[in-house]
Design a protein around this motif. Sequence first.
Motif, PDB file in Angstrom:
ATOM      1  N   SER A  19      -1.392 -17.844  -0.501  1.00  0.00           N
ATOM      2  CA  SER A  19      -1.427 -16.562  -1.205  1.00  0.00           C
ATOM      3  C   SER A  19      -0.118 -15.829  -0.956  1.00  0.00           C
ATOM      4  O   SER A  19       0.312 -15.683   0.188  1.00  0.00           O
ATOM      5  N   ASN A  38      -2.047 -17.372  -6.035  1.00  0.00           N
ATOM      6  CA  ASN A  38      -3.107 -17.817  -5.136  1.00  0.00           C
ATOM      7  C   ASN A  38      -2.673 -19.084  -4.407  1.00  0.00           C
ATOM      8  O   ASN A  38      -1.574 -19.599  -4.620  1.00  0.00           O
ATOM      9  N   CYS A  44      -1.923 -14.499 -10.602  1.00  0.00           N
ATOM     10  CA  CYS A  44      -3.214 -13.807 -10.709  1.00  0.00           C
ATOM     11  C   CYS A  44      -3.066 -12.290 -10.675  1.00  0.00           C
ATOM     12  O   CYS A  44      -2.162 -11.750 -10.045  1.00  0.00           O
ATOM     13  N   ASP A  46      -5.915  -9.322  -9.629  1.00  0.00           N
ATOM     14  CA  ASP A  46      -7.271  -9.137  -9.120  1.00  0.00           C
ATOM     15  C   ASP A  46      -7.392  -7.716  -8.610  1.00  0.00           C
ATOM     16  O   ASP A  46      -6.404  -7.027  -8.395  1.00  0.00           O
ATOM     17  N   VAL A  56      -6.253 -15.157 -14.181  1.00  0.00           N
ATOM     18  CA  VAL A  56      -5.699 -16.282 -13.434  1.00  0.00           C
ATOM     19  C   VAL A  56      -5.094 -17.218 -14.460  1.00  0.00           C
ATOM     20  O   VAL A  56      -5.778 -17.635 -15.399  1.00  0.00           O
ATOM     21  N   ASP A 128      -0.593 -11.284   3.793  1.00  0.00           N
ATOM     22  CA  ASP A 128      -0.254 -11.994   2.560  1.00  0.00           C
ATOM     23  C   ASP A 128       1.019 -11.434   1.927  1.00  0.00           C
ATOM     24  O   ASP A 128       0.998 -10.886   0.841  1.00  0.00           O
TER      25      ASP A 128
END
Length: 167
Positions: A19, A38, A44, A46, A56, A128
Motif C-alpha cells: 500500500s 493497493n 484506488c 477509498d 479500483v 502507509d
Amino acid sequence: NRKKFTWSAWIKRSKLGASQFLAACSHSSSDEGYLYFNGSDNLCWDSSTSAHGDLVTQAKYRDPNAWMHIVFSVDTTQATASNRMKFYVNGVEPVYATANYPNQDTQIYWNVGGSYYARVGRRHASADYFDGYMSHVHGIDGTAYAGSTFGSTDPTTGEWQINTSPS
C-alpha cells in the motif's frame, strides 16, 4: 468544496506490492478519504465511509522506471453516477475493477478544513507512506478537470507529457 475538486500529480513509484498512499484528507481513521496504490499495485480511491464511493483500477501500475500522470476528478453534482468520480492515468480513463460511485451531491472527505488535515504522500496515523517521487502536485477546489488539462500527447513521440502553459 467537498462536492467538486481535482487532484493531479506526476509520480514515479519506487516500491511495488505494498500500500502506497498518494494523498488523503482525514480527521481520524473513521473520517477519511484517500488515493493510493493497493498491495496489488492497482490505483484506488477509498473512504472510511462507503457512501463516498470507491474506485479500483483494473490495471496494475508496476513500472518503477516510468513517470506517470494521475488525475482524480470528482463532481458529485453530476446526474450520471459514472461522471461523479474518475481517474485519468496519462490522460486516459482506465477500466475499473470496482466502481461504486457516491450519491448525487455527496460531500466527500476532502477539502474539509478545520481539524481535517490534507496529506500528500501518506494517510492518517499510518505507516502507509508513498515511496517514490512526486512532481507538479495540484489540488484544485471547486472544479473537476480531466487529465487533458494538465498533460497532452506529444505528436512526435506519442508520449504523454506535461502541459507547461495553460490551455
